[in-house]
Structure formats: C-alpha cells, structure tokens
Design a protein around this motif. Structure first.
Motif, PDB file in Angstrom:
ATOM      1  N   ILE A   1      58.172  35.006  32.105  1.00  0.00           N
ATOM      2  CA  ILE A   1      57.049  35.702  31.494  1.00  0.00           C
ATOM      3  C   ILE A   1      56.013  35.021  31.432  1.00  0.00           C
ATOM      4  O   ILE A   1      56.089  33.511  30.697  1.00  0.00           O
ATOM      5  N   ARG A   2      54.542  35.151  31.836  1.00  0.00           N
ATOM      6  CA  ARG A   2      53.520  34.116  31.372  1.00  0.00           C
ATOM      7  C   ARG A   2      52.830  34.886  30.240  1.00  0.00           C
ATOM      8  O   ARG A   2      52.451  35.966  30.265  1.00  0.00           O
ATOM      9  N   GLY A   3      52.159  34.181  29.343  1.00  0.00           N
ATOM     10  CA  GLY A   3      51.553  34.702  28.123  1.00  0.00           C
ATOM     11  C   GLY A   3      50.269  33.721  28.014  1.00  0.00           C
ATOM     12  O   GLY A   3      50.300  32.779  28.493  1.00  0.00           O
ATOM     13  N   THR A   4      49.282  34.239  27.555  1.00  0.00           N
ATOM     14  CA  THR A   4      47.894  33.425  27.181  1.00  0.00           C
ATOM     15  C   THR A   4      47.691  33.686  25.532  1.00  0.00           C
ATOM     16  O   THR A   4      48.132  34.759  24.937  1.00  0.00           O
ATOM     17  N   SER A   5      46.754  33.030  25.143  1.00  0.00           N
ATOM     18  CA  SER A   5      46.413  33.103  23.688  1.00  0.00           C
ATOM     19  C   SER A   5      45.600  34.535  23.888  1.00  0.00           C
ATOM     20  O   SER A   5      45.301  35.054  22.729  1.00  0.00           O
TER      21      SER A   5
ATOM     22  N   LYS B   1      44.904  28.200  27.765  1.00  0.00           N
ATOM     23  CA  LYS B   1      46.097  28.270  27.028  1.00  0.00           C
ATOM     24  C   LYS B   1      47.272  29.200  27.178  1.00  0.00           C
ATOM     25  O   LYS B   1      47.702  29.913  26.576  1.00  0.00           O
ATOM     26  N   GLN B   2      47.753  28.840  28.507  1.00  0.00           N
ATOM     27  CA  GLN B   2      48.755  29.626  28.896  1.00  0.00           C
ATOM     28  C   GLN B   2      50.071  29.117  28.584  1.00  0.00           C
ATOM     29  O   GLN B   2      50.271  27.655  28.170  1.00  0.00           O
ATOM     30  N   TRP B   3      51.220  29.786  28.560  1.00  0.00           N
ATOM     31  CA  TRP B   3      52.671  29.278  28.667  1.00  0.00           C
ATOM     32  C   TRP B   3      53.663  30.275  29.443  1.00  0.00           C
ATOM     33  O   TRP B   3      53.077  31.314  29.563  1.00  0.00           O
ATOM     34  N   TRP B   4      54.592  29.708  29.408  1.00  0.00           N
ATOM     35  CA  TRP B   4      55.539  30.424  30.297  1.00  0.00           C
ATOM     36  C   TRP B   4      57.027  30.491  29.717  1.00  0.00           C
ATOM     37  O   TRP B   4      57.220  29.362  29.199  1.00  0.00           O
ATOM     38  N   LEU B   5      57.672  31.392  29.744  1.00  0.00           N
ATOM     39  CA  LEU B   5      58.953  31.585  29.143  1.00  0.00           C
ATOM     40  C   LEU B   5      59.974  32.500  30.025  1.00  0.00           C
ATOM     41  O   LEU B   5      59.686  33.267  31.026  1.00  0.00           O
TER      42      LEU B   5
END
Lengths: 363, 110
Positions: A175-179, A234-238
C-alpha cells in the motif's frame, strides 16, 4: 547603451538559469544518500560506488541485475547497494532497460517492500513502467513478488501459480500512502483487514494501529525535508507477510526520507553535543535516543511521545521483534514473555535510504 | 451530560496531531468537538470504544492540548471530563488520556 544593458541582462539571465539548473540537478541527484556524487553520474561511477552489475545498453539506458539474496539481515550491503543504484540511476535520468531478477533465490519481506518502493518511485519519476521479464525467475520468487504487486509495477502479466505449489511465505500487496491522503488511518485499517484475511484470525489491531499511526505521523512531520523539488512527496509504503509454518507475521513500513538520526535534536547541555561534534554518536545510538519518551525533532514540549508506541505491537505477543533501520543505523528490540527485552544496536557503512520499520511477531 | 462517541461522531480511524496529518487529527477533534462541548455543557463524557486504535499523537493533542492551549486547568478537566469505555482493551487509552492531561503545562502566554 540600451541595447548593451539588455544584452548583458540576457547573458546574465542565461548564466543564472544554467547555474540554477545545474544546482537543481545536483540536489536531485545527491538526495538523501550518504555520499556526494558528480554532477552528471557516469555509469562507471554508479557501478563503482554501488558495487552493482550494471550493463550499459546505450548512453542513457542501462540494465541492472539484482543479487541472489535480497535481505537486510544476511546480505545488507549488497542489497542496499542495488537499491541505491536503482535510485541514483532514476535520479540521474537513466532509463533502465531491464531490471533482472533471474539470479534472485531469496528475498526477505522487508527487502521486497523497499525494492517495490524504489521501482514505484522510478515509475513515477521516469514516467513509464520499468521493464522486466519473468521467464527465468525462480518460481517461489515469482509467486512472492506477485503477491506484493510487483507484476503491476513491472508491467508484466500476472503469472499463473500451480494450485499444488507449496506456500511457505505469502506477501500482501503493498500500500502506498502520502501526506496528501486525508484519511491515512483507513489505509492502516485496510492492511489490518488484509492481514486478518490472510492469517484467518483476528490480530492485535489496536497495537498495530498505534504503531502504524505514529509511523505515518512521523513521515508527515519529520521524515522529508521541505524541498519543493523533491518528487518523493512524503510518500510511504506498507506491506506484510505471513509464514504459516512458523505462524510468523511481519509488518513493514518504509519511507525514503531523511531518517531518524538526521532529524533527532541534540540536548545542548549534554554529553550528546560533544559526541556529535566528534562524530562518535552513531546512527543506531541516535535511533535509540529517539525512542526516549519526550524526545522530539520539533523542540515542542508536547511532542516526542510517538516513537515509543512502535514497540507495543511487538510486546502484545508472546514473542515479538521491532527493527528500525534508519540511515546507517539499526535499532532492534527483541521481546519475549519468558526472557523479557533485549536491545541490539548495529551500524552499517551504507544507508538504507530512509527509514524501515519492521515488526515481526509470533501469532 | 453530553456524550461524544469518537467512533461514530468523529472517526473510527483517528490519526495524527495536526491538520497536516489528515482530516481526523487530534487538533480538529479538540477544537471542533471537545472544546465546544466542554464550554457549553456542565459535564462531557467521551466514549473511546470501537475505534481501530489510538496513537499517542492523537490522544495527547486532543486531550493534553486542552491544558496546553490554556482552555482548562487539570483540576477543571477532572471535574468536567469523563472518559468512558466498555471493552477492557480500551482501559489503557483512558489511562493515557489522563496521563497526557496530567503532564500538560500551559504554553507561554496561554
């Protein structure tokens, strides 16, 4: 006279634009890596500084072969070097003709997530799909990476996995998220629901949400510099993986930001200042310091309560482990109901290129 | 007594401290839900059950922020605020709310 002033003005503007563009290229290329690079990264430089098998196709196109073990535990330097090469090639604008997975025999869940983040970033930056061909891939690797969503990232048709194929480890789609996502909590809940569907039982949802929500908040508040040229947004991966034989669940969260050691404030009237001045304060020690209650990068008294939340999910099980890889450091807490808590600190020569938080628990 | 149930009145997935962290952050809950209720009602009950979980950032900003921003003293909140839960796993969050309220100090000028 008027012509002359105008002429000088144009020349100055041209030089200014040239200097500006060069500066931006350099900024983009250096990024958050631990070492500086030439303004235009030659292929030889890229290969030498990353110890990778990079084959030149033409002036702007390369082929990158991945190593046989992608794992931060057993093969940290080689694994990190290849991810750094991928990121640097993308930052330098090289087109990668092919990402070669043929040699891979083992990939750990955490390494798979970081690789997915690099490929995802490459796709966003270069504006196309990174190519790969799965005909020589190991069947296990094919199945694992298929689960994490690599086939969509790499523009390959999903393979058909034989029904009788023994499943020893399963990855969940990343799952990719950003701020910019206004309800990141829903993404964290989605992962929890996916995990429960995978393991067939309820998990310690409150503790998992605590840890993930603080990791997500940390990305928004600290991880990325305020750089309008930074495409990382400001991305993150989960993601998560499950090994039924050992009943081991691993949850991973990765961001490509500056890293906890680079955002940790010093206690000015303390020994830490002296240690930092003499560069004897290692990154793993800085991560450990960041886990102290009340320590914050924002210098505001209310902050700094979040990182301690990360350990709770591991401690909610009979056996659990929290590993935080950030920049050059590794901070690990191993928890067991029988023997209590053990802490391990380790420092590497190469940066992981951000922060990787990994929870590993026995269900 | 007014009751605010976080899961139904606000969000089942509250997260973060500031509006930059997302729509369901601690600042918004404090300013738009908690503070209006506390200033107009004699006593306010907050039901913390049935959410996915709480990070410290959310709880500290929502509840500790009441003291830091100078809206209430710790003593006044002990009289006005009742944190309710029915599922035992939420007891730790009730304890954390009071911990953050007790630790909070008014900011300068508040």
């Amino acid at each position: 006279m008027i012509w002359s002033v105008r002429h000088r003005g144009n020349r100055w503007r041209r030089n200014h634009d040239k200097r500006w563009n060069l500066r931006q290229d350099r900024r983009k290329f250096i990024g958050s890596s631990g070492f500086a690079a030439p303004k235009i990264p030659h292929l030889a430089w890229l290969a030498r500084h990353t110890n990778c098998d990079i084959k030149k196709i033409d002036d702007k196109t390369v082929e990158l072969s991945l190593p046989d073990h992608l794992d931060f535990e057993e093969n940290y330097a080689d694994t990190v070097d290849h991810f750094a090469a991928l990121r640097k090639a993308a930052n330098a604008g090289y087109r990668i003709k092919e990402l070669v997975f043929d040699n891979i025999r083992f990939v750990s869940p955490a390494a798979a997530l970081v690789l997915a983040s690099e490929v995802d970033r490459w796709n966003q930056r270069i504006g196309g799909k990174l190519k790969s061909y799965d005909h020589k891939w190991d069947n296990d690797i094919k199945r694992l990476l298929c689960g994490m969503g690599f086939f969509e990232l790499l523009n390959i048709k999903r393979p058909t996995i034989p029904a009788d194929h023994e499943i020893s480890l399963t990855f969940l789609n990343f799952i990719r998220g950003t701020s910019a996502v206004r309800d990141s909590g829903k993404l964290a809940r989605q992962l929890r629901m996916n995990i429960e569907a995978l393991v067939g039982a309820e998990i310690q949802r409150h503790f998992l949400f605590e840890g993930l929500s603080e990791a997500i908040t940390n990305v928004g508040q600290h991880a990325y510099p305020l750089d309008p040229f930074d495409i990382s947004k400001k991305q993150w991966w989960l993601s998560a993986s499950y090994k039924p034989v050992d009943q081991e669940l691993v949850v991973m969260f990765y961001d490509q930001g500056r890293g906890i050691p680079n955002t940790l404030p010093m206690k000015w009237a303390s020994f830490e200042l002296v240690k930092r001045l003499f560069s004897s304060w290692t990154d793993s020690q800085k991560i450990e310091a960041a886990m102290e209650y009340g320590r914050t990068a924002t210098k505001r008294s209310e902050r700094g309560k979040g990182l301690q939340n990360l350990i709770e999910f591991a401690k909610a099980h009979d056996e659990g482990k929290l590993s935080i890889y950030s920049h050059f450091g590794l901070y690990r807490v191993i928890w067991s109901k029988k023997s209590g808590t053990k802490t391990l600190l380790r420092d590497h020569e190469h940066s992981i290129g951000g922060t990787l938080i990994e929870w590993s628990v026995k269900l | 007594m007014k009751t605010i149930k976080i899961a139904t009145d606000f969000s089942e997935t509250p997260l973060g401290r500031y509006p930059t962290d997302g729509d369901f952050n601690g600042t918004r809950f404090r300013e738009e839900f908690l503070l209006p209720a506390l200033t107009t009602e004699g006593k306010v009950a907050v039901d913390i059950d049935d959410v996915e979980g709480y990070g410290s950032s959310f709880l500290d900003e929502a509840f500790g922020g009441l003291v830091r921003k100078g809206h209430f003293t710790v003593g006044a909140l002990k009289n006005k605020l009742d944190i309710q839960y029915h599922r035992p796993e939420f007891k730790m969050y009730r304890d954390l709310v009071w911990k953050y309220i007790d630790e909070a100090r008014p900011e300068k000028g508040k």
